[in-house]
Design a protein around this motif. Structure first.
Motif, PDB file in Angstrom:
ATOM      1  N   LEU A  25      16.258  26.703  23.566  1.00 18.85           N
ATOM      2  CA  LEU A  25      15.009  27.547  23.336  1.00 18.85           C
ATOM      3  C   LEU A  25      13.661  25.946  23.392  1.00 18.85           C
ATOM      4  CD1 LEU A  25      16.735  27.999  19.534  1.00 18.85           C
ATOM      5  CD2 LEU A  25      15.416  29.965  21.178  1.00 18.85           C
ATOM      6  N   ASP A  26      13.921  25.041  23.188  1.00 13.84           N
ATOM      7  CA  ASP A  26      12.904  24.196  23.726  1.00 13.84           C
ATOM      8  C   ASP A  26      12.395  24.120  25.402  1.00 13.84           C
ATOM      9  OD1 ASP A  26      13.152  23.355  21.356  1.00 13.84           O
ATOM     10  OD2 ASP A  26      14.194  21.506  21.403  1.00 13.84           O
ATOM     11  N   GLY A  27      13.272  25.348  26.345  1.00 15.49           N
ATOM     12  CA  GLY A  27      12.786  25.261  27.181  1.00 15.49           C
ATOM     13  C   GLY A  27      11.973  26.117  27.717  1.00 15.49           C
ATOM     14  N   PRO A  28      12.090  26.770  29.034  1.00 12.30           N
ATOM     15  CA  PRO A  28      11.741  27.784  29.197  1.00 12.30           C
ATOM     16  C   PRO A  28      11.448  29.121  28.872  1.00 12.30           C
ATOM     17  CG  PRO A  28      12.020  27.020  31.396  1.00 12.30           C
ATOM     18  CD  PRO A  28      12.954  26.489  30.453  1.00 12.30           C
ATOM     19  N   ALA A  29      10.553  30.128  28.337  1.00 13.42           N
ATOM     20  CA  ALA A  29      11.005  31.264  27.565  1.00 13.42           C
ATOM     21  C   ALA A  29      11.469  32.567  28.055  1.00 13.42           C
ATOM     22  CB  ALA A  29       9.957  31.896  27.481  1.00 13.42           C
ATOM     23  N   GLY A  30      13.560  32.325  27.298  1.00  5.99           N
ATOM     24  CA  GLY A  30      14.445  33.180  27.541  1.00  5.99           C
ATOM     25  C   GLY A  30      15.107  33.396  28.655  1.00  5.99           C
ATOM     26  N   GLY A  31      15.159  31.435  28.582  1.00  9.72           N
ATOM     27  CA  GLY A  31      16.321  30.218  28.966  1.00  9.72           C
ATOM     28  C   GLY A  31      16.516  30.265  30.329  1.00  9.72           C
ATOM     29  N   PRO A  32      17.152  29.802  30.714  1.00 10.74           N
ATOM     30  CA  PRO A  32      17.407  29.242  32.445  1.00 10.74           C
ATOM     31  C   PRO A  32      18.286  30.401  33.154  1.00 10.74           C
ATOM     32  CG  PRO A  32      19.073  28.454  31.151  1.00 10.74           C
ATOM     33  CD  PRO A  32      18.232  28.923  29.798  1.00 10.74           C
ATOM     34  N   ALA A  33      17.523  31.373  34.689  1.00  6.58           N
ATOM     35  CA  ALA A  33      17.815  32.253  34.893  1.00  6.58           C
ATOM     36  C   ALA A  33      19.229  31.588  35.526  1.00  6.58           C
ATOM     37  CB  ALA A  33      17.050  32.531  35.898  1.00  6.58           C
ATOM     38  N   LEU A  34      20.490  32.915  35.073  1.00  4.41           N
ATOM     39  CA  LEU A  34      21.744  32.722  35.084  1.00  4.41           C
ATOM     40  C   LEU A  34      22.552  34.060  36.611  1.00  4.41           C
ATOM     41  CD1 LEU A  34      23.255  31.331  31.952  1.00  4.41           C
ATOM     42  CD2 LEU A  34      22.195  30.102  33.890  1.00  4.41           C
ATOM     43  N   THR A  35      23.009  33.089  37.709  1.00  2.30           N
ATOM     44  CA  THR A  35      22.894  34.243  38.557  1.00  2.30           C
ATOM     45  C   THR A  35      24.609  34.117  38.563  1.00  2.30           C
ATOM     46  OG1 THR A  35      21.584  33.630  40.231  1.00  2.30           O
ATOM     47  CG2 THR A  35      23.282  34.472  40.849  1.00  2.30           C
ATOM     48  N   PRO A  36      24.992  36.107  38.548  1.00  2.38           N
ATOM     49  CA  PRO A  36      26.187  35.708  37.859  1.00  2.38           C
ATOM     50  C   PRO A  36      27.564  35.391  38.874  1.00  2.38           C
ATOM     51  CG  PRO A  36      25.694  38.536  38.377  1.00  2.38           C
ATOM     52  CD  PRO A  36      25.172  37.111  37.908  1.00  2.38           C
ATOM     53  N   VAL A  37      29.456  35.489  38.784  1.00  2.70           N
ATOM     54  CA  VAL A  37      29.635  34.825  39.822  1.00  2.70           C
ATOM     55  C   VAL A  37      29.959  36.281  40.429  1.00  2.70           C
ATOM     56  CG1 VAL A  37      30.154  32.745  39.096  1.00  2.70           C
ATOM     57  CG2 VAL A  37      31.422  35.212  38.688  1.00  2.70           C
ATOM     58  N   LEU A  38      29.960  37.505  40.161  1.00  3.61           N
ATOM     59  CA  LEU A  38      30.601  38.948  40.090  1.00  3.61           C
ATOM     60  C   LEU A  38      29.320  40.028  39.326  1.00  3.61           C
ATOM     61  CD1 LEU A  38      32.459  40.822  41.209  1.00  3.61           C
ATOM     62  CD2 LEU A  38      34.013  40.359  39.052  1.00  3.61           C
ATOM     63  N   VAL A  39      29.638  40.817  40.165  1.00  2.00           N
ATOM     64  CA  VAL A  39      28.930  41.766  39.115  1.00  2.00           C
ATOM     65  C   VAL A  39      30.369  43.213  38.144  1.00  2.00           C
ATOM     66  CG1 VAL A  39      27.216  43.838  38.468  1.00  2.00           C
ATOM     67  CG2 VAL A  39      26.885  41.531  38.953  1.00  2.00           C
ATOM     68  N   ASP A  40      30.124  44.004  38.295  1.00  2.59           N
ATOM     69  CA  ASP A  40      31.292  44.996  37.800  1.00  2.59           C
ATOM     70  C   ASP A  40      30.760  45.743  37.178  1.00  2.59           C
ATOM     71  OD1 ASP A  40      33.586  46.821  38.002  1.00  2.59           O
ATOM     72  OD2 ASP A  40      35.026  45.750  37.110  1.00  2.59           O
ATOM     73  N   GLY A  41      29.967  47.351  37.360  1.00  2.00           N
ATOM     74  CA  GLY A  41      29.501  48.045  36.947  1.00  2.00           C
ATOM     75  C   GLY A  41      29.084  47.333  35.462  1.00  2.00           C
ATOM     76  N   PRO A  42      28.368  47.687  34.694  1.00  2.00           N
ATOM     77  CA  PRO A  42      27.372  47.269  33.317  1.00  2.00           C
ATOM     78  C   PRO A  42      27.863  45.754  33.010  1.00  2.00           C
ATOM     79  CG  PRO A  42      29.706  48.647  32.627  1.00  2.00           C
ATOM     80  CD  PRO A  42      29.366  48.782  34.456  1.00  2.00           C
ATOM     81  N   ILE A  43      28.851  44.920  33.664  1.00  2.00           N
ATOM     82  CA  ILE A  43      29.108  44.215  33.278  1.00  2.00           C
ATOM     83  C   ILE A  43      29.010  42.961  34.434  1.00  2.00           C
ATOM     84  CG2 ILE A  43      31.136  42.639  32.286  1.00  2.00           C
ATOM     85  CD1 ILE A  43      32.742  44.707  31.423  1.00  2.00           C
ATOM     86  N   GLU A  44      28.603  42.015  33.506  1.00  2.00           N
ATOM     87  CA  GLU A  44      28.138  40.725  34.851  1.00  2.00           C
ATOM     88  C   GLU A  44      29.015  39.407  34.441  1.00  2.00           C
ATOM     89  OE1 GLU A  44      23.462  40.406  35.480  1.00  2.00           O
ATOM     90  OE2 GLU A  44      24.296  39.301  33.993  1.00  2.00           O
ATOM     91  N   VAL A  45      29.812  38.509  35.683  1.00  2.00           N
ATOM     92  CA  VAL A  45      30.904  38.091  35.189  1.00  2.00           C
ATOM     93  C   VAL A  45      30.028  36.291  35.324  1.00  2.00           C
ATOM     94  CG1 VAL A  45      33.131  37.008  35.905  1.00  2.00           C
ATOM     95  CG2 VAL A  45      32.246  38.963  35.539  1.00  2.00           C
ATOM     96  N   HIS A  46      30.260  35.486  34.254  1.00  4.44           N
ATOM     97  CA  HIS A  46      29.569  34.108  34.651  1.00  4.44           C
ATOM     98  C   HIS A  46      30.835  33.102  33.857  1.00  4.44           C
ATOM     99  CE1 HIS A  46      25.777  35.408  34.428  1.00  4.44           C
ATOM    100  NE2 HIS A  46      26.074  36.526  34.115  1.00  4.44           N
ATOM    101  N   THR A  47      30.913  32.163  34.693  1.00  3.89           N
ATOM    102  CA  THR A  47      32.544  31.204  34.724  1.00  3.89           C
ATOM    103  C   THR A  47      31.964  30.146  34.643  1.00  3.89           C
ATOM    104  OG1 THR A  47      32.647  31.478  36.694  1.00  3.89           O
ATOM    105  CG2 THR A  47      33.992  33.614  35.941  1.00  3.89           C
ATOM    106  N   ALA A  48      32.924  29.021  33.542  1.00  8.68           N
ATOM    107  CA  ALA A  48      33.144  27.970  33.783  1.00  8.68           C
ATOM    108  C   ALA A  48      34.206  27.402  34.094  1.00  8.68           C
ATOM    109  CB  ALA A  48      32.648  27.350  31.995  1.00  8.68           C
ATOM    110  N   GLY A  49      33.995  26.145  34.803  1.00  3.96           N
ATOM    111  CA  GLY A  49      36.189  25.966  35.459  1.00  3.96           C
ATOM    112  C   GLY A  49      35.957  26.626  37.048  1.00  3.96           C
ATOM    113  N   ASN A  50      36.976  25.440  36.993  1.00  4.28           N
ATOM    114  CA  ASN A  50      37.086  26.280  39.234  1.00  4.28           C
ATOM    115  C   ASN A  50      39.193  27.502  38.810  1.00  4.28           C
ATOM    116  OD1 ASN A  50      35.277  24.734  39.947  1.00  4.28           O
ATOM    117  ND2 ASN A  50      36.300  22.830  39.623  1.00  4.28           N
ATOM    118  N   TRP A  51      39.133  28.283  38.094  1.00  8.91           N
ATOM    119  CA  TRP A  51      40.041  28.541  38.273  1.00  8.91           C
ATOM    120  C   TRP A  51      39.485  30.540  38.620  1.00  8.91           C
ATOM    121  CZ3 TRP A  51      38.788  33.146  35.528  1.00  8.91           C
ATOM    122  CH2 TRP A  51      37.109  33.585  34.237  1.00  8.91           C
TER     123      TRP A  51
END
Length: 540
Positions: free
Chosen positions: A364-390
């Motif tokens: 919240l203390d960072g840039p307005a809107g928070g960091p821009a994050l790039t999804p690893v995959l977009v499937d229709g109306p769903i963006e996929v974001h992951t943590a880990g190497n699975w």
């Protein structure tokens, strides 16, 4: 509903395993010592904390003066045509009053969310009839502070003096106690939030909504006579011993189903109590609350779970507790505290809760809107974001992502589904927990974000480290600015999800975030993807 509390252990093996623990606890006089507020019960490391956290054991007596105060304020409000009660509170400040009001069948609008649409829905009610109860022990809870600011502006914009419509419940000396408002109720500071059901935090909102809080305290008084007993028949001792014995044999999860208790939403309240009290130091009991009267699923319960009926025992039940609400509050509080002694932990601290709050504040203390994050995959109306190497290269669908993600769970692990959405309107989420449980074979919990951060969030970081975490976030059609703050509700909600995910990832736990760019369409596609997964067997 039964007039007194009861604990039934129909499972013969569990009854036999818990017998020696009952004898040990009885010989140590634990029931009476807890009722007498002995802070040494959990060892020297916990003693200083316990010394200022045990006043809940006699709230059935000390909360009595509140009854007349609440009734007088309610009559005063009704005389002015103010009969709609909205509660802004998180964790222990909202879960207990919601159960009390729901069981009594009286209307109470609960705001324990940062979802803009859900808060907007509460604002859309008749403000001319509305009072806002702002409830926070610390007086600085960010969600509750945001709700207060939003409602103050809404009242003022409607030509209503906010001071006449705000009622505060807090601890003595908190910043919230200094806010200009109609009334301030201060609670006993020597009661932790998850043990506060019978303090002002539970009684004020529910009582103003019309619940019979005097009878609730009467029920707790009746239960207390048995819970403070030194007898081996002490229900809390028997319940704690059964939970402790089950945990010792590998049943680190407790599956709750309502089997006709007559209590509305008790599982949600007891979930916080148990998870936050026991989930620390790499151990604990993970509550798994199933929908409605789904106790028939007990027949398939895995070895890592103890099926508990809230209400009468049914087929597959290993433990059952029943009784009136006031008694059930006290029974489970006593039993949870005693279970902490058996597990060797301090049941009154929450050492891992603050980490997610700090991560969210940093965002919240960072840039307005928070960091821009790039999804690893977009499937229709769903963006996929992951943590880990699975994640495998070449994965193209949400269904495939889910299959890979579920495969990361260790033996006897669990799946935590966390929905940062509108719990009133995003109804499609109701099928996700049972469907994911059936298809993964994992014990599966479901939490609404951010309210679970004040509940099971402690267990996720401090309990058994065998969980995998599915976050569901969604785009908001309309956001709400928080007056006097540099963020909106939508921005706060996003920061809370990302912050918690960051902390879990730092603990090397698998995290999958599915962001719905169109909530309605995204939920439909997500449900379809889940229902297309192969069945993994086991219990939901």
């Amino acid at each position: 509903m039964a007039s007194d509390i009861s604990v039934d252990i129909p499972d013969e093996a569990l009854a036999a395993e818990s017998g020696p623990l009952v004898e040990r606890l009885t010989a140590d006089g634990v029931g009476g010592a807890l009722a007498a507020q002995d802070p040494s019960l959990w060892g020297p490391e916990a003693e200083s904390e316990a010394a200022v956290r045990l006043s809940w054991t006699n709230l059935h007596e000390t909360s009595r003066p509140l009854v007349a105060e609440i009734e007088a304020l309610r009559a005063e409000l009704h005389a002015e045509g103010l009969d709609r009660v909205v509660l802004a509170g998180m964790g222990g400040s909202s879960l207990a009053p919601e159960v009390i009001a729901g069981t009594a069948g009286v209307p109470l609008t609960v705001l324990d969310t940062t979802d803009p649409a859900q808060v907007a829905d509460a604002l859309a009610g008749d403000l001319d009839r509305t009072v806002l109860v702002v409830s926070s022990k610390s007086g600085t809870t960010v969600e509750t502070d945001s709700h207060r600011r939003i409602f103050e502006k809404a009242f003022a914009d409607d030509g209503i003096d906010p001071v006449t419509r705000i009622i505060v419940v807090t601890d003595p000396g908190s910043p919230l106690a200094e806010v200009d408002c109609r009334a301030v109720f201060t609670a006993d500071p020597n009661v932790g939030g998850r043990y506060s059901a019978l303090t002002a935090f539970g009684l004020v909102p529910a009582g103003l909504a019309g619940a019979d809080i005097a009878t609730l305290l009467d029920e707790a008084t009746t239960a207390h006579r048995r819970l403070s007993s030194g007898s081996a028949d002490n229900p809390a001792v028997r319940l704690a011993a059964a939970l402790g014995a089950a945990h010792a044999t590998g049943a680190e999860k407790v599956v709750f189903a309502d089997t006709g208790s007559g209590i509305a939403g008790f599982g949600d309240w007891v979930e916080q109590l148990i998870a936050e009290s026991t989930g620390k130091d790499g151990t604990g009991l993970l509550p798994v609350v199933v929908e409605g009267e789904q106790a028939t699923g007990f027949a398939d319960a895995a070895d890592d779970a103890t099926p508990v009926a809230i209400g009468p025992a049914v087929t597959g039940t290993q433990l059952a507790t029943s009784g009136p609400l006031g008694g059930m509050f006290l029974l489970w509080e006593f039993a949870t505290a005693i279970a902490g002694r058996l597990l060797g932990i301090n049941p009154f601290d929450q050492p891992d809760v603050e980490a997610a709050k700090k991560a969210a504040r940093s965002l919240l203390d960072g840039p307005a809107g928070g960091p821009a994050l790039t999804p690893v995959l977009v499937d229709g109306p769903i963006e996929v974001h992951t943590a880990g190497n699975w994640m495998s290269a070449g994965t193209t669908t949400v269904g495939d992502v889910l299959r890979l993600f579920l495969g990361t769970a260790p033996t006897s692990g669990y799946l935590s589904v966390q929905a940062y959405l509108d719990r009133l309107d995003d109804a499609s989420t109701a099928v996700l927990r049972p469907e994911l449980g059936r298809r993964s074979g994992l014990q599966t919990t479901f939490g609404w974000g951010p309210r679970f951060l004040h509940s099971t969030g402690q267990y996720h970081k401090g309990g058994h480290q065998n969980g995998i975490f599915l976050q569901i976030t969604g785009a908001s059609d309309a956001d709400l600015e928080v007056p006097g703050r540099p963020y909106s509700l939508g921005g706060l909600q996003r920061a809370q999800a990302l912050g918690d995910g960051q902390v879990l990832a730092e603990l090397d736990r698998p995290v999958l975030r599915l962001h719905l760019t169109d909530r309605a369409a995204g939920l439909v596609e997500l449900v379809k993807a889940v229902q297309g997964l192969p069945s993994g067997g086991g219990t939901a």
